[in-house]
Structures are given as C-alpha cells and as structure tokens.
Motif scaffolding. Sequence first.
Motif, short mmCIF file in Angstrom:
data_model
loop_
_atom_site.label_atom_id
_atom_site.label_comp_id
_atom_site.label_asym_id
_atom_site.label_seq_id
_atom_site.Cartn_x
_atom_site.Cartn_y
_atom_site.Cartn_z
N ASN A 37 -61.99 -55.87 -40.60
CA ASN A 37 -63.32 -55.60 -41.14
C ASN A 37 -64.16 -54.65 -40.30
O ASN A 37 -65.36 -54.73 -40.30
N TRP A 38 -63.52 -53.76 -39.54
CA TRP A 38 -64.34 -52.75 -38.90
C TRP A 38 -63.81 -51.35 -39.22
O TRP A 38 -62.62 -51.16 -39.48
N THR A 39 -64.73 -50.41 -39.22
CA THR A 39 -64.49 -49.10 -39.78
C THR A 39 -63.28 -48.38 -39.20
O THR A 39 -62.40 -47.94 -39.93
N ILE A 42 -59.92 -49.73 -40.32
CA ILE A 42 -59.57 -49.52 -41.73
C ILE A 42 -59.20 -48.06 -41.94
O ILE A 42 -58.18 -47.74 -42.56
N VAL A 283 -67.08 -42.29 -41.81
CA VAL A 283 -67.52 -43.37 -42.71
C VAL A 283 -68.94 -43.80 -42.37
O VAL A 283 -69.83 -43.82 -43.23
N ASP A 284 -69.17 -44.14 -41.10
CA ASP A 284 -70.45 -44.73 -40.72
C ASP A 284 -71.59 -43.74 -40.79
O ASP A 284 -72.70 -44.08 -41.16
N TYR B 316 -63.55 -58.90 -50.06
CA TYR B 316 -63.21 -58.11 -48.88
C TYR B 316 -64.21 -56.98 -48.67
O TYR B 316 -64.71 -56.77 -47.57
N LEU B 319 -67.33 -58.33 -47.17
CA LEU B 319 -67.24 -58.59 -45.74
C LEU B 319 -67.37 -57.29 -44.94
O LEU B 319 -68.08 -57.22 -43.93
N VAL B 320 -66.67 -56.24 -45.41
CA VAL B 320 -66.71 -54.98 -44.70
C VAL B 320 -68.13 -54.41 -44.72
O VAL B 320 -68.65 -53.98 -43.70
N ASN B 323 -70.36 -56.24 -42.39
CA ASN B 323 -70.08 -55.91 -41.00
C ASN B 323 -70.69 -54.57 -40.63
O ASN B 323 -70.97 -54.31 -39.46
N MET B 324 -70.85 -53.70 -41.65
CA MET B 324 -71.51 -52.42 -41.39
C MET B 324 -73.01 -52.53 -41.66
O MET B 324 -73.71 -51.52 -41.73
N LYS B 326 -74.52 -53.08 -44.33
CA LYS B 326 -74.97 -52.51 -45.59
C LYS B 326 -75.33 -53.66 -46.53
O LYS B 326 -74.52 -54.08 -47.37
#
Lengths: 309, 686, 350
Positions: A37-39, A42, A283-284, B316, B319-320, B323-324, B326
């Motif tokens: 679950n971190w950019t 992924i 992404v971020d 999913y 969750l992502v 975590n960001m 958003k």
Amino acid sequence: MKFLNKIATAAAVGSLALGATIAQADSKEPIVIPTHNWTSQITMAYVIGGIFESIGNNVSYVPADSQAVYESIRNGDVTISHEVWQSTFSKSFNNALDAGGIIDVGTHASVTQEEWWYPAYVGELCPGLPSWEALNDCADIFATAGSGGKGRYLDGPMDWHGQETLDRIEALDMDFTAKFAGSSGALWAELESAAKDNRAVVVFNWSPNFTDAGDGGSFVEFPEYTDGCKKADGGDGKCGSPPAGWLKKAAHYQMPKKWPEAYKIFNNVSFTKGDIGNMAALVDIDGMSHEAAAAKWLEDNEATWKAWL
Amino acid sequence: MQYFIKHKWAQFAVLLAVFYVLATVIDPATGGNWWRIQETRFWLLPDVVNNALRFLIDDFWVVDVYDSELDITEESTVVKEFTRTVSGVVLFSINLIRELLLGGVKTVVAFTSWEFISEHKWARIPALPWPAVAAGAFIVGHCLGGRNLSVLAGASTIYIAVFGQWTPAMQTLSFVLVAVPISCFLGLMLGAIAYKSKAFETILAPLLNVAQSMPHFAYLIPVVIFFGIGDHAGAISTVIFATPPMIRLTLLGLKKVPPEVLEAGTMSGCNSRQLMFRVLIPSARHDILIGVNQVIMQCLAMAVIASFIGAKGLGYELLVSLNMLKIGQALELGVSIVLIAVVLDRLSLAWANKQADYLADLPFHLRHKHSLAFLGILIFTSVIAYVASMVFPDKVNYLYFIDEAQGFSTEKFWDVMVDWLITNTYQGVQGFNFFMITSVLMPMKEAFLSMPVAATLFLVAGTGYIVGGLRSAVIVTAFIAFIALTPWWDRALITAYMATFAVVVSVIIGCSMGILCSRSPRATRVILLVCDTFQTFPSFVYLIPVIMLFGVSDLSVLIAVIVYATIPATRYTVEGLTNVPQALQDAGSMSGVNRLQRLLKIELPLAFPHIMLGINQTVIFALFMIIIGAFIGTDDLGQLIMQSLSEANGMGQGIILGLCVAFIGLAVDHLIHTWAEQRKQVLGIA
Amino acid sequence: MSTSTQPVIKCESVYKIFGENAARIIEQSGGKVETAALLEAGCVIGVNNASFEVHEGELLVVMGLSGSGKSTLLRCISRLIETTAGNIHIDGDDLLAMNDKELIDIRRNKMGMVFQNFALLPHKTVLENIALPLQVKGMSTSDSMDRALDMVNLVELAGRENYFPRQLSGGQQQRVGIARSLAVEPDIWFLDEPFSALDPLIRREMQDEFLRIQSALKKTILFVTHDFDEAIRLADRIAIMKDGVIEQIDTPANIILSPATEYVARFTREVPRERVLSCQTIMGKYDDSQDMSDLTVSQEAIIESVAKPILTQQKPVGVTDSEGEIVGVLNSKIMANVLFGDANSLPVNN
C-alpha cells in the motif's frame, strides 16, 4: 520438511547455474507480483512487470499485506517481492528464509535509511537540529496530551523494530516517550496535520520515500552506528540506525527453474535511490496512476532497464 | 436477608464492594498469581496451535504431486491439495464473472493453457462497454422491481463509471457475486441441517459465536496459508465471516414456521427434500431474506480487509488512497461500496419477491423482452464504442471505458472540506483532546490496569451468578479465565477499557438518538437508512481524518470506534420502541399518561430487552473497531494481532489473540442474552 | 382393493401416549396398554383405545373440547404423528406398517387435509398454493395450473388466482385450503377444525359451501370440530371424545335422543331439537286402523318446518318415505313433547 525445503532451495540455486547454459524457455504461467500500500512499491511492481512482459512473460498482480507476503512466496502463491526493507521486514523475511521455500535475490543499488525524522519547518522551531542533543533540549515543544510533559516521538508500528526505540531513549536518557503508530498512513496523517499549523513533530521515516521530494525534512543525527552497538546485539544502545540499510529482493525457490530468463533479469534488477524517488514522484506529485507512472518510467529510462536483460 | 435475596442491585453492590476490597488488597509486587497469573505451560498454546495447523498443511498425509511444467515430483499433503482445489474453483468463478465484465484471458486459460494464450492473442474475452453494463443493470432492475429499482441500479452503475472507478468496482462486484451466493448457500444448508438435527445445532452454536466475534485479522494468516493469496482468499475469508448470520437467521426462520404448515406440506405428499425446499425454506423467507441482506452487508464490509490477502477492487484502492491521504478519493470509493451493497440488496430482495405469471400467454418477443432489449443495447453500445474508436483513434473512448484519471471527481472538494475542517477546528478541539486524554482516558486506563486477576474473576463470576445462576457464572468465568491464563492479561484489560468507554458513550448517543427518532415515522425511516449506510461504509475512511484532528492517540481510536458502534445502539433502540404493541400504548394513553410518562413507564421498559440486544451488538461492533483501531496505533490486543502477521508462529498467536477478543465479547453477550431472555419472559413478549 | 363392504378407515384400539417413557412402559407390559401405570409415569394420554370404522362416502365428525384428543386422533389416522399402539387400516392396508415411500404415495393420491389456521404458504399465490400437491407429485406446471384453476372455480375464488394469502379474508383463505386438499382428488378427506378460526356468519356460509361440495364429490370424510352444532349439522355420524376416550359414536339423532353418558347429555341438552331432528326420528308406529289426517309430511322434513301444521291437526299425520308410502305417524302430542317436553320421553325410531 524444513530440511527438505532447504535441499530443494539448494537444488534450485544449483540449477540456476545450469539454467544459464541450457537456456531453457520461461514458463508462460504468469509471474505473480505483490502490490502493497505505498506508492513506490506499487509503481515498481508495474515497472518490473513491464520488464518481464517485454521478454514475453505473463504477469499478474495481487494485493498483499506487506508482512504476510513472505508466507505466500514460500507457498508459491506469489513469485517475487521487490522491496524488502531491512528494518521493517527483515523479521518476516528471515522467518520465511528459516522455514524454507524462499530465496534471497540480492539487493538494490539504493541503500535505505530509517531514522527519526522531522519536516523542514521544525528545524526553525528547534534550532540546533539535526543533532539529537538539540532535539532533546527542546523536547517540550514536541509534547502532546498523552506524553505526560515529555516530548513525543511517533514511531512506526511496534512490529517494525519493536523494543529498539525504547532502548535507545533509555540509553541516551532522553526526555522523550515513544508512541507507536499503527500504520504508515497514521504517520503521514500526523505529519500532514502538524504541517497545517507548523506544529513540531518528530516521526519515524525512511528514505527513499515520497518525503524526499518537496520541502522535505531531515533525519535526526544520533551517535554513529557501529556493529553490535544496539542493546539487542549486546551493546549499550547509545547509537542510531545503520546509515545504509539494505533493500533486498526475494523470490519463490522454484522461480529460477520455472522462469529462468525472468529470474536472471530479476537478479540484475537494481534500482537506485533516484529511480525509486522518481517513480514515487510521478504518482504522488504528478498525480498519475501507478500503471501510467510505471509506463512512463520505463519509457524514460529505457537505457537503465535494457541493460538488465 | 430476604431483602438481599430479592433485590439484585443489593447483591451487585455487595459484589462491587468485595471486588474493590480485593483489588486494593492484592498488591502487584507481592500478589503473585492473585495479581497476574505467572507463566505456565498454557503460554505455549499459540505455538501448539501454530504447529498443529502447520502439521496439517505441511506434513499430514503426504502425497506426491507431479508438476508437468517443471517435470518434477513434489511433496504435498492431502489437506493442501484439497484447499488449493477449493481455491481454484472459487478463483475460476470470480475470474469468469470479472472477465465477462472487464475482459481478460484467465477464463480461457482455464480451458487451454498459458502457452495457447501467448501464441493466440485473439483468444481473450473482450470487456463489455460500460454503457452496456449500466443498461444491463437498468434492465435487471426494471425486470425485477419496476421503475424505482431500475433507476437506482442504472444510476449507481453510471456513477461508478463516470467517477472513473469502473475497474475496481467491477473487481469488487465479481468477488462479491461469488462470495454472497456461497455464503447464502452454505448458510441455508447448515441452517437446514441444524434445524433437522439437534446435535448438529448444539455443536454449531459455539462455533458460530466464535466466528462472529473473532476479529477478521486473526484468521487472515491461516486463510493465506491454507488457501493462498488472491481474490479467492479474500472471498473465502469473507465467507467465513458472512455465513454465521445466514445460518442463524435460517435456523430462526425455520423454527418459526407454524407446525400446521409443515403438516400441510406433509399431507400434500412432499418428501423430505420437497418439504425443506418447497415448504419450509420458502415459509421462513422473511428471516432468510434478512439473512441475505446481512450477508451482502458483511461481504462489502469485508471488501477492505479482504484486500490484505489479495482481493483486488475498491477495498484495495481505498487503502492505497488513504495511505496517500487522499481522503476525497477514499470517500468516493466508499460511496461506491455502499452503492453496490444497496443495489445488490434491493435486487436480491426484489428477485426473491418476484411473482411468476402462469396465466399470461405471451408471444416470444414479449416473453423475452428484457433479454432482447439487453442484446439490442449490447450490440448498439459495442458498435458505437467501436465506431468511436475508429473515428477518434487517439482520443479516450468515453463510451467504452473511463479510466480513473479521466473520470469526474469531487475529491478536490472533499479534500478542501477536510482541510478546512482540520485547519479551523484543530485549535478548538485541542482543549477537549487534552482534557479527555489526561483527565478521563489515562486515569481510566490506569484503573483498569490495576485490576488483579483474582478480583476480576471474582467480579465476573459474581455477575454471572447474579444474572443467570451457576451455569452463567461458570461460562463467563471460563471465558475470562482463558484470557487470564495467556500472557496478554494487561493487553486484554486495555482492550476492555477502550471497549467500556466506547460502549458507554455509544449507548448514550445511540439510545438518545434512537428515542428522538422513534417519535416520528419519517425520522425512523431516515435514521434506519443512515444506519444501513454507515454499516457498509468502510470504517477505514474515518481513521485518517480522526488522526489529523486528534493525533495518534487512544482518543482517536475511540472516536472512530464510537462512530461505528453507535449504529447498532441506535438501530435497536428505534426498532425496540417502534415495536411496542399498540394495545399497550393505547392502554397507557387511556390511563392518562403524558408523552414523557408514556416513554418512561411504558415504552422504554417494554423495549428494554430489545435495546439490550442492541447494546450487545454495540459491544461486538466496538471490539471489531478497536482491533481495526490498531491501524491508528493502540497498545492492546489489536496491536498484537497486527504484529502476529510478522511472527514465525503468527498463525497460532493470531488465533489465540483473536479468541481472547472473542471471549470478551462472548462473556458480555452471554450475560446480556441471559438477562434479556429472562426479562422478556417476565414481560410476556418472548 | 376396496369393496363396498370394507371400511375405508378402520381403527382398532388406537392409543397415543405422550411422554418419554411411554414406549418403554408399554413394551415392559408386553404390548398391553395400562393407562394407570402410564399416568403414574407422568405420561399424557392423547387417544385412549379408539376403535371405529368409517365407510365409503360417510362423513364422520369427531367432536370434543380442546384437549379431548380429537386432533391427535386425526393426526394418528393421517400418520402425521406416530401411533403408540393399535391398528389403523386404510382401504384394508395397514397404515402403520407403511414405509416413507408408501406413505408419501398414499398422501399424494388418497388423502387430502384442511387445517384450522389454513396453513397456506405465505409466499405463494392462490394458484400456486393449490398446485403444490400436484407439483410435488411431478405434474407439469401447465397441467397443474389447469387443474388448480378448476379447483379455484370449484371453491368460487375465480378472479383471485394471483392473490397472496395475506390479501384474502379468512373465509377465502380456507377456501384455498379446501381447494388445495382436493386438488389431487383424494378418496379420504381430513378436516381439522376447518371453520373454527372464522367468524360465526362466515362459518355458517362455509358449512353450506362444504355441504355443497360434499354432495357433489361424496368423499369419505373425517371432520374434527369442537362445535357441537356444527357436528350435528354436517355429520352422518358423530364421535364424541373426552380425555382421549370416545364417549359415544352414533348418528346425530340418536345422540340427541339418547346420549350415552352424562357428558354427552350436557351437549345435547342445549340443542334445539326441532331444528335438528327429522320427522322419521320421532314418528310413531303406523297401522292401517288409524284415522289419518289428509296431511302428510316427508320423513326427511325437519320438525320445525312442519310443527305448526301438525299441531293444528286433530288427527294423526302420516309420514311418508321417498316413494310416498306412509311409514309412520306424528300427532300433536308427540310434537308438543318434542317442542316443550324432555327428551327422555320421546320414542326412538331408527
């Protein structure tokens, strides 16, 4: 069973050497890549998947918990893991290695740093940073409701490195308490909230990470790490984290046999800190989807990854 | 003495006094086993459980399995081969539905091979254009439930497509469309067997209790080890969680079928199978449909947690995005989850209530008008999409598929809202935050942590005895003693402290809200809708804003818990109050009570047993959410459950920790149920 | 195969004992049922030594107050519950010896049953409820629907085929129950207090409806009721039960005119005899020597309908059979006795 697995692992590694000469074709079954679950993780999953696909392999992605994934690799449900962080996942990874069925596929070029960290503006609130003594002197501005007057250090989840933080605070006799966040999301939420009104925070963070970009921040400087300085290793505990932790890759023990080509490439794959930061930033910062970011990275850095083929 | 025996509150007062004395007398330093039970062999239980499960999957009944791909023979076990076969079937079903909606190759691979697919690129199922699926939803809604339902189903699909959530939503849908029927089928079968066999019911009852009160995270690792990782694992863990309410409600419904109806079926010449499927189950449909509703709600509530073990889709993505940070995006994803739940619920209800018309003698095109209409739309939309991609080859084809980045989004709006809220209220809530943590929560936690094992067990046993006699005393003491024997007594006390605080606040808020809303039928409907929505809305979404306001602290966890646990307290209060028999209300009105008196003297006492069941649910909900609160950061059992994900004996440790949480819930559950049953008997509304 | 002389239902010493130890105690006493011992052991006796026969086309009403064992007896004969001891024969076949398959078979083809609270399936329409016994037999949907439609017409519910039970009144629901029980054209028809849950006016209407259907179909019927008026109105014969024992089994007239026990008499006392009895039950002997009135009445005529003309006649009135032959006499004295006197002084002819 454990013994058998070890033999099997040894055999698999042995056959790797043979694989190079026989040049057996890769299986068409998909290589299963986990997404957490971190950019950066992924995006890197899609980058590696893209590389595998470029040589004609099939790839599928599966969301997985970052701790539970090693068990799945052992069972063959997941084929690889491409971001094994030293301090956070070494316990799960080593447990899986002991149990057998998983192999260590070397490290990335990027080293990792995991340490107490503060956002840039906190430097102004507490002059003297990044030294840990300076931090300790302005402990009171880090106090929260639950910290009982002491400074509060927000650590990552307890299972990442457990007792170590508490040992260090005690050994250095710091005027701080540690609070364990439950997830990385909780860390970022706290950071974001603090930044809104310039509140002083010091949290657990690592690099490469998305916080490397933008205004950024700095790691607190603790007494230098030496082998065996940690309490758990028999030292006095008066030291920081290793400045250059490893970032490993892992794979299912049958991968070298089943996908010899892909395994060879995966063995060569080695991202630098800059690569990882760029992937995350697409992404971020640029707001692209993970797939699109991966495609762009592959396009922009063809020279880098073509060299691994 | 007579007075003492008659008045339970007097007994309670004495019990509390003795407890207090015991708690003060037993000293942490010298109390020994009276204070905390010292290490015993019982502490090895997690390892034993872990090794037993490992043995089952790794070493029990070893067989040789030939891997044609690698041309080697490997060792496997029968259990493993069996669970993997189950996984394969479930995964195939999910992929089939998913690829019909989104396109793909895995279904074709199931009948051919990966080599075949790699050589024949055409051999893949093409994705349906989203307008075709939306039209399909519209038609199914119309076919089953008329205009309102068709609008609801169609509009929800369009929302999902237009907001660029097509892929994850269809992934979630395909996973739910497999998990829901499996859960319903299993629930129905097991419920029917339990109805027929008293012995089976006796065995099943405690298993259901545990399965329903065990935190999900406790069985994630066993599921991963037994069934692998992926959508099927998510579906299987969802089934484990969603089947128990279906079993319960099936059994309840079957037991309520009047004996005469059973006799009528027998006299109509039904054999036992016909009796079950044509008479009993249809007659119990009211309760069974509530069961189906519960299954759908539970399945979507699991969407997020299932993504920890490989379920793709909205959960999913949510969750992502959380975590960001958003939050807006997470909110939109959450809305999609709720919409899917609502639409599926309504469609299944309409389907079950649908009537066949035996008298109509219609020509072919009218009898199959819905299928024909769908076929027409499918061809039309496909042609449009194809033509559009020909005419504008470089442009995004909005008529075929809308990508996440191309969809509408209100996330900016929500982000600004959350931003505004946090910037403007942060300072305001800090006083409250400080007060709560230092003056309420920390002292309360201290107080709980100073509870010696012996005194606590005495209190629990005494409460059990007062409420339900010796049997209850033994049951609840056994539950708590189990926890005392593990190394995690302190952790359990922290869980108990958080649960107590959350339940007290939730009940106060929920009951007040319930009482206010039950005054008007309109408000009743609205509040029940709100309850439904919040129950399916992924609770993970509130975690992040709460942290931003209150930091990583127990208060944050508790606020998130209270938001969630207020739902059952409110719902059961409303239901209890609106179900007070009209005759009794009239009798009250005729004896000249005013509104307040009627509420206090008639309605509340009569609704009280039902409200107590709501409080019971509040406890269970609170415990669930406290465990999820570990994502914020707690130091209770939940934190250890999370931690067990990375432990070598994680499977056993997770299960034992899960049992500890379940046993807290079950002890409370037992006490409240026993009390409520007695009370209902007294009031004659059993 | 059944012959006209063979009873359709034959019960011999049927016992139904409730209680955990019942079976064991009977076994210990060598199959003999000793009620005293059973009561001692805490058993409850539902049916106590019931023996009777029902013949083809006959309507036997089992009447008793609640707890008298009448419904239990009915359920023994339909084998919805297992009989503790005794024999039951249906068309000469041993019912209690049948296995599940035979039992299902006999229910699918020979038996129909109507229930007190209608026992309709709430989720099925009128038509579907009626078609259920046909469909479980394996009849095709369209055939069963055709047959069900016939039944709907028989019970005069045409136009309500697609209603759900909850949309019908009690009387209408019971019509559905009747239609369902008759759908398979059973030979034996069980009715368990079919009209007890209905309002008095509707009950009357349904009784008429029932008699109409029965006059057309001529089923062999076992009809259970707690309503004595209903029993004498419908029955060919009545069995009166108390505490599991059949106190008396006879025609309505004989029960009214000569109740066997004090318990039975308590029911008959309140009955308006003139409305129930027919002329033949009270007529005197006829001989040629009598000086007869010109007036004659049919032997089937209910007394009430002929009381007034007979009372005004000086001479005895002839009672004729269906051929017009005089078979008995009635005079004003007999009539006065029936209307105002006590039952015991009446002559009994049968």
